[in-house]
Every structure is written in C-alpha cells, then in structure tokens.
Write an enzyme that holds these catalytic residues in place. Structure first.
Site, PDB file in Angstrom:
ATOM      1  N   ILE A   1      41.793 -33.584 -56.705  1.00  0.00           N
ATOM      2  CA  ILE A   1      42.162 -34.997 -56.821  1.00  0.00           C
ATOM      3  C   ILE A   1      42.815 -35.291 -55.471  1.00  0.00           C
ATOM      4  O   ILE A   1      43.916 -34.827 -55.191  1.00  0.00           O
ATOM      5  CB  ILE A   1      43.127 -35.263 -57.989  1.00  0.00           C
ATOM      6  CG1 ILE A   1      42.444 -34.951 -59.319  1.00  0.00           C
ATOM      7  CG2 ILE A   1      43.598 -36.720 -57.952  1.00  0.00           C
ATOM      8  CD1 ILE A   1      43.330 -35.149 -60.536  1.00  0.00           C
ATOM      9  N   PRO A   2      42.108 -36.017 -54.607  1.00  0.00           N
ATOM     10  CA  PRO A   2      42.458 -36.070 -53.177  1.00  0.00           C
ATOM     11  C   PRO A   2      43.676 -36.907 -52.806  1.00  0.00           C
ATOM     12  O   PRO A   2      43.586 -37.915 -52.108  1.00  0.00           O
ATOM     13  CB  PRO A   2      41.178 -36.631 -52.555  1.00  0.00           C
ATOM     14  CG  PRO A   2      40.605 -37.506 -53.622  1.00  0.00           C
ATOM     15  CD  PRO A   2      40.906 -36.786 -54.915  1.00  0.00           C
ATOM     16  N   CYS A   3      44.840 -36.437 -53.210  1.00  0.00           N
ATOM     17  CA  CYS A   3      46.082 -37.131 -52.862  1.00  0.00           C
ATOM     18  C   CYS A   3      46.353 -37.059 -51.362  1.00  0.00           C
ATOM     19  O   CYS A   3      47.098 -37.879 -50.820  1.00  0.00           O
ATOM     20  CB  CYS A   3      47.253 -36.581 -53.672  1.00  0.00           C
ATOM     21  SG  CYS A   3      47.487 -34.808 -53.550  1.00  0.00           S
ATOM     22  N   HIS A   4      45.729 -36.105 -50.677  1.00  0.00           N
ATOM     23  CA  HIS A   4      45.909 -35.992 -49.223  1.00  0.00           C
ATOM     24  C   HIS A   4      45.316 -37.191 -48.485  1.00  0.00           C
ATOM     25  O   HIS A   4      45.638 -37.423 -47.329  1.00  0.00           O
ATOM     26  CB  HIS A   4      45.294 -34.689 -48.699  1.00  0.00           C
ATOM     27  CG  HIS A   4      43.822 -34.564 -48.943  1.00  0.00           C
ATOM     28  ND1 HIS A   4      43.314 -34.150 -50.169  1.00  0.00           N
ATOM     29  CD2 HIS A   4      42.753 -34.824 -48.155  1.00  0.00           C
ATOM     30  CE1 HIS A   4      41.992 -34.145 -50.105  1.00  0.00           C
ATOM     31  NE2 HIS A   4      41.633 -34.551 -48.892  1.00  0.00           N
TER      32      HIS A   4
END
Length: 172
Positions: free
Chosen positions: A137-140
């Site tokens: 889950i690409p929180c970056h």
C-alpha cells in the site's frame, strides 16, 4: 487452529531488514526496521490477537518474490492477495493510496480531498502512518503539499529509495 495462523518471513533487501506476514487470506503486514520482529509481534497482539505467529518461509515465498521484483525495478504492480485490517477510515485512506499510480506522488491534502474529507488532513496523515503494508500500500508516494518528503515509518532514506526506484533513478 486452521485459519488462525499468521505466517512470516524475514529477508534483507536494499541492505536493510524486511519482515512480511500473511494469513491464509493474504499479505497483511510489511515492515522494514531493526526491530521488525518485535514490531510484528506487537502489531499481531493489537490487530490479530487470536492468531499464532509462525515463521514459514515457504508460505511467504510468493510475497517475498514480488517485493524483491519491485525493489529491483522488475515489477510495478503487485498481484498477491492483501488481507487489510484497519478501521473504516483507515481502509478508506489505504484504498485511496492504492490508486496512486506507480512513479507518481500526491499530498496528504490530495488524499483527504480524494476521500471527500478535505478537513481531515491530519487524520489522513495518521491513517497513512498506521499503514501495516509498507510498499504494497504505497504510502511512500505521499509527500508534503510543498513537495517535501515527510514522515515515513521506515525512515526518509527508504522513502527516497522507493521513489527513486519508481522513477528509474540510479541510487547514490
């Protein structure tokens, strides 16, 4: 206790430790820190208190392979099943994160607006900080409104590395 197991594996990638954990339903936890196993244990007690934590490298192999492929710039979209556990608000935010295209970034404000909660920027930031599925889950991909790289559970250096991978940049 079928179905009540949380399997995990540990791997070193990008010269840092990663820990991945999954139930029979799918991947539910990814972290990268020196205390990953301790943090996984704490997360399990909070999120899946009835589950047994069991090291199982064979079960975790498909998840590990996808993370390795992503980190070596050979995979843009994950296709392993995810078993996401969180509050209704967290799930709303995390689903918005899943819509951020590979190689793109967005702001906390943009996410708040995307979920029709423009006043909830701080709550959005808290939900992003609680994301249990680092990278998957690409929180970056979420950055400050001014373009700055802001908080990231596994450190700004990893965030920079992930964004550089997605932008096909050479690491320094």
């Amino acid at each position: 206790m079928s179905g009540k197991n949380l399997f995990y594996t540990e791997v070193t990638l990008l010269e840092r430790p990663f820990i991945l954990a999954a139930t029979e339903r799918g991947l539910c936890y990814v972290d990268s820190s020196e205390e990953s196993l301790t943090e996984l244990s704490s997360w399990t007690k909070r999120s899946l208190p009835t589950f047994n934590l069991i090291k199982n490298d064979a079960f975790m192999e498909p998840f590990k392979k996808q993370l390795e492929a992503y980190l070596s710039n050979q995979l843009k979209d994950f296709n392993v099943p995810l078993a996401i556990n969180g509050s209704e608000f967290q799930l709303l935010v995390w689903n918005a994160l899943l819509k951020i295209p590979y190689g793109k970034t967005t702001s906390y404000t943009d996410i708040a607006e995307a979920i029709n909660r423009p006043e909830a920027v701080r709550a959005v930031a808290n939900a992003i900080g609680a994301n249990p599925l680092l990278i998957f889950i690409p929180c970056h991909r979420v950055i400050g409104k001014d373009g700055s790289l802001t908080g990231f559970r596994s450190g700004i250096n990893l965030k920079k590395q992930l964004l550089a991978i997605e932008n096909n940049e050479k690491m320094r």
